[in-house]
Scaffold this motif. Structure first.
Motif, PDB file in Angstrom:
ATOM      1  N   LYS A  30     -95.578  -9.928  40.193  1.00 17.14           N
ATOM      2  CA  LYS A  30     -94.648  -9.587  41.268  1.00 17.14           C
ATOM      3  C   LYS A  30     -95.309  -9.804  42.633  1.00 17.14           C
ATOM      4  N   PRO A  32     -94.915  -8.076  46.117  1.00 16.54           N
ATOM      5  CA  PRO A  32     -94.274  -6.996  46.868  1.00 16.54           C
ATOM      6  C   PRO A  32     -93.987  -7.329  48.328  1.00 16.54           C
ATOM      7  N   ARG A  71     -94.296  -0.587  50.643  1.00 15.82           N
ATOM      8  CA  ARG A  71     -93.810   0.686  50.112  1.00 15.82           C
ATOM      9  C   ARG A  71     -92.339   0.606  49.718  1.00 15.82           C
ATOM     10  N   TRP A  74     -91.843  -1.176  46.265  1.00 14.33           N
ATOM     11  CA  TRP A  74     -92.187  -0.399  45.080  1.00 14.33           C
ATOM     12  C   TRP A  74     -91.301   0.822  44.913  1.00 14.33           C
ATOM     13  N   THR A  75     -90.768   1.342  46.002  1.00 16.38           N
ATOM     14  CA  THR A  75     -89.787   2.425  45.873  1.00 16.38           C
ATOM     15  C   THR A  75     -88.549   1.908  45.160  1.00 16.38           C
ATOM     16  N   GLU A  77     -88.525  -0.487  43.068  1.00 14.18           N
ATOM     17  CA  GLU A  77     -88.926  -0.782  41.694  1.00 14.18           C
ATOM     18  C   GLU A  77     -89.234   0.492  40.904  1.00 14.18           C
ATOM     19  N   ALA A  79     -91.600   2.586  41.476  1.00 11.26           N
ATOM     20  CA  ALA A  79     -93.052   2.769  41.397  1.00 11.26           C
ATOM     21  C   ALA A  79     -93.579   2.956  42.810  1.00 11.26           C
ATOM     22  N   ALA A  81     -95.472   3.448  46.206  1.00 10.30           N
ATOM     23  CA  ALA A  81     -96.830   3.051  46.570  1.00 10.30           C
ATOM     24  C   ALA A  81     -97.549   4.185  47.271  1.00 10.30           C
ATOM     25  N   SER A  93    -101.628   0.725  47.320  1.00  8.73           N
ATOM     26  CA  SER A  93    -101.708   0.519  45.875  1.00  8.73           C
ATOM     27  C   SER A  93    -100.418   0.962  45.205  1.00  8.73           C
ATOM     28  N   ALA A  94    -100.133   0.348  44.073  1.00  8.36           N
ATOM     29  CA  ALA A  94     -98.982   0.721  43.258  1.00  8.36           C
ATOM     30  C   ALA A  94     -99.265   0.341  41.817  1.00  8.36           C
ATOM     31  N   ASP A  96     -97.523  -0.521  38.272  1.00  2.78           N
ATOM     32  CA  ASP A  96     -96.252  -0.938  37.685  1.00  2.78           C
ATOM     33  C   ASP A  96     -96.508  -1.339  36.233  1.00  2.78           C
ATOM     34  N   TYR A 101    -101.432  -3.101  41.588  1.00  2.00           N
ATOM     35  CA  TYR A 101    -101.381  -3.979  42.752  1.00  2.00           C
ATOM     36  C   TYR A 101    -102.097  -3.300  43.911  1.00  2.00           C
TER      37      TYR A 101
END
Length: 237
Positions: A30, A32, A71, A74-75, A77, A79, A81, A93-94, A96, A101
């Motif tokens: 992915k 981001p 951010r 990932w919100t 998704e 997940a 961050a 960082s995140a 998933d 990531y």
């Protein structure tokens, strides 16, 4: 082969922290935040036993713009961050699935564009399959591995160990050179002794040796009564 220790310092710490924390099953591909441009630093790496890729990226907008976009992605998704600031920059960082990531953004940027380092770490995988196995390159005796990075390029694989060991660098370097020679390695080059600024006596040793398709560049330096060594091995395919 590029030296990547400084580039992936945050990756090394994160791989140790998160390794084995999730279940494998996703592709870890992915994006981001869409970059304006990207440059591969290490597409196929193993950092301390964890598969990793590192890409340098340039984005339109400020550090704050990129952070918000990271951010928000990932919100969406599911997940969210996290961010951590330091004197040198911002690390986002995140996690998933089995993918971690990391986006490192230096605080000092020029103009309206932001440069960053995107690292993707695959978690929860089986034991790393090194192209240069441990058995191929004997390390200095009594040494402790501080970091271990393998990077694969077209036609060549490189693996670099950062080591700590007791004793003076000149003796450790000589012992290691003698050990390699006994195992059939031959000298292919020798760099001059190097010294720290303001000192007269040489502070380290460096040499290169080869056996078959493998070659080793080794450097040893003194640090507080101990030795820090960098062993860089390359294998041509």
């Amino acid at each position: 082969m590029k030296c990547v220790h400084q580039l992936v310092g945050g990756v090394i710490a994160a791989s140790v922290l998160f390794a084995g924390a999730a279940v494998a099953g996703t592709a870890c591909d992915k994006t981001p935040v869409a970059p304006q441009s990207a440059e591969a630093i290490g597409r196929d790496m193993i950092v301390n036993g964890v598969p990793t890729s590192v890409v340098g990226m340039q984005f339109d907008g400020t550090v704050d713009d990129v952070s918000k976009a990271f951010r928000a992605f990932w919100t969406a998704e599911n997940a969210p961050a996290k961010g951590r600031s330091s004197a040198s920059g911002l690390m986002l960082s995140a996690v998933d699935g089995n993918c971690l990531y990391l986006l490192n953004l230096p605080l000092q940027q020029e103009g309206a564009r932001t440069r960053g380092l995107m690292s993707v770490i695959r978690l929860g995988t089986d034991e790393a399959n090194h192209k240069i196995p441990d058995s191929a390159i004997p390390l200095p005796e009594e040494s402790k591995v501080l970091s271990d990075v393998e990077s694969r390029d077209r036609g060549q694989t490189g693996r670099t160990w950062l080591l700590d060991m007791p004793g003076e660098s000149r003796w450790n370097a000589q012992r290691y050179r003698n050990r390699l020679a006994l195992l059939g390695w031959v000298n292919v080059g020798r760099e001059p002794d190097y010294q720290s600024v303001g000192t007269r006596a040489p502070q380290g040793k460096a040499f290169a040796m080869q056996r078959g398709k493998d070659s080793v560049d080794a450097s040893f330096s003194d640090r507080g009564g101990r030795t820090v060594a960098v062993i860089n091995a390359t294998r041509n395919r």
